[in-house]
Scaffold this active site. Structure first.
Site, PDB file in Angstrom:
ATOM      1  N   ASP A 265     -51.389 -34.854  -9.747  1.00 16.78           N
ATOM      2  CA  ASP A 265     -49.952 -34.660  -9.572  1.00 16.78           C
ATOM      3  C   ASP A 265     -49.230 -34.849 -10.903  1.00 16.78           C
ATOM      4  O   ASP A 265     -48.935 -35.967 -11.306  1.00 16.78           O
ATOM      5  CB  ASP A 265     -49.422 -35.653  -8.522  1.00 16.78           C
ATOM      6  CG  ASP A 265     -47.923 -35.478  -8.258  1.00 16.78           C
ATOM      7  OD1 ASP A 265     -47.357 -34.455  -8.704  1.00 16.78           O
ATOM      8  OD2 ASP A 265     -47.331 -36.363  -7.594  1.00 16.78           O
ATOM      9  N   LYS A 272     -43.566 -35.370 -14.532  1.00 10.47           N
ATOM     10  CA  LYS A 272     -43.549 -36.828 -14.632  1.00 10.47           C
ATOM     11  C   LYS A 272     -43.551 -37.254 -16.099  1.00 10.47           C
ATOM     12  O   LYS A 272     -44.040 -36.511 -16.951  1.00 10.47           O
ATOM     13  CB  LYS A 272     -44.812 -37.402 -13.976  1.00 10.47           C
ATOM     14  CG  LYS A 272     -44.827 -37.329 -12.463  1.00 10.47           C
ATOM     15  CD  LYS A 272     -46.115 -37.962 -11.923  1.00 10.47           C
ATOM     16  CE  LYS A 272     -46.166 -37.902 -10.407  1.00 10.47           C
ATOM     17  NZ  LYS A 272     -45.149 -38.727  -9.747  1.00 10.47           N
ATOM     18  N   ASP A 283     -54.046 -39.218  -6.585  1.00 13.68           N
ATOM     19  CA  ASP A 283     -53.055 -38.755  -5.610  1.00 13.68           C
ATOM     20  C   ASP A 283     -53.704 -38.014  -4.427  1.00 13.68           C
ATOM     21  O   ASP A 283     -53.017 -37.440  -3.593  1.00 13.68           O
ATOM     22  CB  ASP A 283     -52.009 -37.881  -6.314  1.00 13.68           C
ATOM     23  CG  ASP A 283     -50.659 -37.902  -5.618  1.00 13.68           C
ATOM     24  OD1 ASP A 283     -50.404 -38.840  -4.845  1.00 13.68           O
ATOM     25  OD2 ASP A 283     -49.865 -36.967  -5.843  1.00 13.68           O
ATOM     26  N   GLU A 344     -44.119 -33.469  -3.661  1.00 14.91           N
ATOM     27  CA  GLU A 344     -44.994 -32.388  -3.203  1.00 14.91           C
ATOM     28  C   GLU A 344     -45.900 -32.803  -2.044  1.00 14.91           C
ATOM     29  O   GLU A 344     -46.310 -31.948  -1.256  1.00 14.91           O
ATOM     30  CB  GLU A 344     -45.850 -31.883  -4.380  1.00 14.91           C
ATOM     31  CG  GLU A 344     -47.141 -32.677  -4.665  1.00 14.91           C
ATOM     32  CD  GLU A 344     -46.892 -34.127  -5.057  1.00 14.91           C
ATOM     33  OE1 GLU A 344     -45.776 -34.448  -5.496  1.00 14.91           O
ATOM     34  OE2 GLU A 344     -47.814 -34.955  -4.912  1.00 14.91           O
ATOM     35  N   ARG A 346     -45.342 -34.402   0.694  1.00 22.14           N
ATOM     36  CA  ARG A 346     -44.760 -34.132   2.017  1.00 22.14           C
ATOM     37  C   ARG A 346     -44.828 -32.647   2.365  1.00 22.14           C
ATOM     38  O   ARG A 346     -44.893 -32.285   3.528  1.00 22.14           O
ATOM     39  CB  ARG A 346     -43.323 -34.682   2.059  1.00 22.14           C
ATOM     40  CG  ARG A 346     -42.394 -34.053   1.080  1.00 22.14           C
ATOM     41  CD  ARG A 346     -41.143 -34.898   0.822  1.00 22.14           C
ATOM     42  NE  ARG A 346     -41.418 -36.041  -0.057  1.00 22.14           N
ATOM     43  CZ  ARG A 346     -40.507 -36.954  -0.402  1.00 22.14           C
ATOM     44  NH1 ARG A 346     -39.275 -36.877   0.060  1.00 22.14           N
ATOM     45  NH2 ARG A 346     -40.828 -37.955  -1.201  1.00 22.14           N
TER      46      ARG A 346
HETATM   47  N1  BES Z   1     -47.807 -38.997  -6.010  1.00 27.48           N
HETATM   48  C1  BES Z   1     -46.488 -39.477  -6.099  1.00 27.48           C
HETATM   49  C2  BES Z   1     -46.325 -40.891  -5.527  1.00 27.48           C
HETATM   50  C3  BES Z   1     -47.084 -41.990  -6.202  1.00 27.48           C
HETATM   51  C4  BES Z   1     -46.427 -42.847  -7.059  1.00 27.48           C
HETATM   52  C5  BES Z   1     -48.405 -42.223  -5.902  1.00 27.48           C
HETATM   53  C6  BES Z   1     -47.128 -43.895  -7.644  1.00 27.48           C
HETATM   54  C7  BES Z   1     -49.103 -43.267  -6.494  1.00 27.48           C
HETATM   55  C8  BES Z   1     -48.458 -44.106  -7.356  1.00 27.48           C
HETATM   56  C9  BES Z   1     -45.517 -38.555  -5.354  1.00 27.48           C
HETATM   57  O1  BES Z   1     -45.915 -37.234  -5.243  1.00 27.48           O
HETATM   58  C10 BES Z   1     -44.245 -38.575  -6.100  1.00 27.48           C
HETATM   59  O2  BES Z   1     -44.244 -38.179  -7.230  1.00 27.48           O
HETATM   60  N2  BES Z   1     -43.195 -39.049  -5.470  1.00 27.48           N
HETATM   61  C11 BES Z   1     -41.932 -39.144  -6.080  1.00 27.48           C
HETATM   62  C12 BES Z   1     -40.900 -38.669  -5.097  1.00 27.48           C
HETATM   63  C13 BES Z   1     -39.539 -38.466  -5.682  1.00 27.48           C
HETATM   64  C14 BES Z   1     -39.514 -37.256  -6.581  1.00 27.48           C
HETATM   65  C15 BES Z   1     -38.542 -38.287  -4.541  1.00 27.48           C
HETATM   66  C16 BES Z   1     -41.686 -40.612  -6.407  1.00 27.48           C
HETATM   67  O3  BES Z   1     -42.075 -41.463  -5.622  1.00 27.48           O
HETATM   68  O4  BES Z   1     -41.135 -40.897  -7.471  1.00 27.48           O
HETATM   69 ZN    ZN Z   2     -47.984 -36.894  -5.300  1.00 22.44          ZN
HETATM   70 ZN    ZN Z   3     -45.330 -36.047  -6.909  1.00 24.34          ZN
END
Ligand code: BES
Ligand code: ZN
Ligand code: ZN
Length: 497
Positions: A265, A272, A283, A344, A346
């Protein structure tokens, strides 16, 4: 790791081993410890007397070459209060004993459990098995003397045949947890969606039916949300479908597990930050846990019908990637405006959950996902968040969590936050636009795709990967979180019914 169960008695003609024995609170030796203490002229008592070792759980005391014993070392393993020693405690004390001597140079660890039962002997074996996990496939220059020396564990118990039988389902569990840990540990250049699907295909050897859908099939079905996430990657998205038919009635409605399998991811166009991005190879921890659960159910021939669905994609920024503002049509027909391409998971789950419900009509559906950073802020690395629309399922999950020490905490699906997912351009957007209650918003998003009356969602973003050494049975790195919890849920509430 070679594990065997034996009756008491000296083993002739073998290299000196480490002998471990439990010690209860207030330095109270168990019967095995008493015998060793006697044979060594009180060496164990003297060692305890000159240390801070009390016999509390997780403590160990390593005594080197005590006179009078045919042993390289004796490890005293704290067992706490005898009355309070449960299966998890036995696993922990065996795991702690292993850690105390794993790099000492001895090839064999002999666990003398004394008065403990044969089923507890089996638990000790599981503890060592889980503790000894390491992912060293790519460590080509590690010197042999730096690797763990213990490769064999001998467990002394009353009835080896009974202990061996009791260990059978636990060995299946150990194998499944290792399988899940390996998947999470693999880097994304090795474990991309097709390779993940290939690895679960190997589980057919256990009697699982495994089907893999590629992009052509998913396009035909209309899985626009899942495919949207994968479209910026040169790797082909996959949907793996694992089926275990173990119930008396092969047509009985199954329990279903759905896993987020984002093999990497980057965040996509909503990219990111660079720092820590390497962790996003994990992920796919939800999909790994689902694969692990299916592995153990088949491995121990569980009397249940179960389905595992893995949504396997890679989220990359690219000329072909989805953009913020793009609108995707999900398999359910509901349209989604993608505000942030990093939300992504969800999108992947929306289609995987819908597919699962339509095709299998499961009695219960549980999804697992490393879904949000917000759940890491709320609950950290030791506790996963869970959401459910079913009170009975929620309490069964909570009980399974306690029994297996995979900690979870229920979070709310309260309505006011759901409204925040509405948008002018489509049926919903993929984020609320505010960082507050981020994990709840993700749960509510998923709920819009759930028609099943019994559903739970586990946000395992914090628990899938341990950034430091934790419990003795969970080494640093991939934990395999979820496999034990859901195996227990099935065993206690879905088998033979
Ligand atoms: N894969 C990440 C969530 C994640 C964060 C997993 C830390 C493991 C460790 C997810 O896809 C994500 O990026 N979520 C975002 C959502 C936001 C854009 C609403 C997040 O949590 O920052
Ligand atoms: Zn993710
Ligand atoms: Zn993500």
């Amino acid at each position: 790791m070679q594990i065997e169960f034996v009756t008491a008695g000296p083993m002739e003609g073998e290299a000196l081993s480490a002998i471990a024995a439990p010690v209860f609170e207030n330095q109270t030796l168990g019967s095995a410890g008493e015998a060793l203490d006697g044979a060594s002229g009180g060496a164990l008592s003297r060692a305890m007397g000159s240390s801070r070792f009390t016999g509390e759980l997780d403590q160990t005391l390593d005594i080197v070459a005590p006179a009078g014993l045919h042993a390289a070392r004796v490890v005293l393993a704290g067992a706490g209060a005898l009355a309070k020693l449960d299966d998890l405690g036995v696993e922990r004390l065996a795991a702690a004993a292993y850690h105390a001597v794993k790099s000492s140079g001895v090839p064999t660890l002999e666990l003398r459990l004394g008065d403990l039962s044969d089923s507890q002997a089996a638990r000790a074996a599981l503890g060592v098995r889980l503790a000894a996990y390491r992912f060293d496939r790519y460590r080509t220059r590690e010197k042999p003397e730096k690797k763990p020396s213990v490769t064999k564990v001998r467990i002394v118990c009353g009835d080896p045949a009974a202990a061996t039988a009791a260990f059978e389902p636990l060995a299946a569990l150990g194998d499944a947890v290792s399988f899940a840990r390996d998947l999470v540990s693999e880097p994304a250049n090795v474990l991309y969606p097709e390779e993940f699907a290939h690895r679960v295909k190997q589980l057919e050897a256990l009697g699982l039916e495994v089907e893999v859908l590629g992009e052509a099939e998913m396009t035909e079905l209309g899985m626009g949300a899942l495919l949207g996430v994968g479209q910026g990657s040169v790797r082909e998205s996959q949907l793996a479908v694992l089926v275990w038919r173990g119930a008396e009635d092969p047509k009985a409605a199954p329990i279903a597990f759905v896993g987020k399998g984002v093999c990497f991811d980057t965040g996509g166009i909503s990219i990111k930050p660079a720092a820590g991005m390497e962790e996003m190879k994990t992920d796919m921890g939800g999909a790994a846990a689902v694969a692990g659960v299916m592995h153990v159910l088949a491995g121990r021939k569980a009397k249940v019908n179960a389905v595992g669905i893995l949504g396997l994609v890679e989220n990359m920024p690219d000329g072909n990637a989805i953009r913020p503002g793009d609108i995707l049509t999900s398999l359910s027909g509901q349209t989604i405006e993608v505000i942030n391409t990093d939300a992504e998971g969800r999108l992947v789950l929306a289609d995987a959950i819908w597919y699962c419900q339509e095709r299998f009509k499961p009695k219960t559906i549980i999804d697992l996902a490393t879904l949000t950073g917000a759940i890491v802020i709320a609950l950290g690395e030791e506790v996963a968040g869970f959401y459910s629309n079913d009170e009975a399922l929620a309490s069964n999950l909570a009980a399974a969590s306690t029994a297996e020490a995979e900690l979870i905490w229920r979070m709310p699906l309260h309505k006011p936050y759901d409204k925040k997912l509405d948008t002018l351009a489509a049926d919903m957007k993929n984020i609320t636009g505010s960082r507050s209650a981020g994990s709840v918003a993700a749960g509510l998003f998923l709920q819009r795709f759930v028609t099943n009356k019994s559903w739970a969602h586990l946000d395992i973003a914090g628990t899938a990967w341990q950034s430091g050494p934790g419990a003795p049975t969970i080494p640093e790195g991939a934990s395999g979180f979820g496999v034990r919890l859901l195996n227990r849920l099935v065993a206690d509430h879905y088998e033979g019914k």
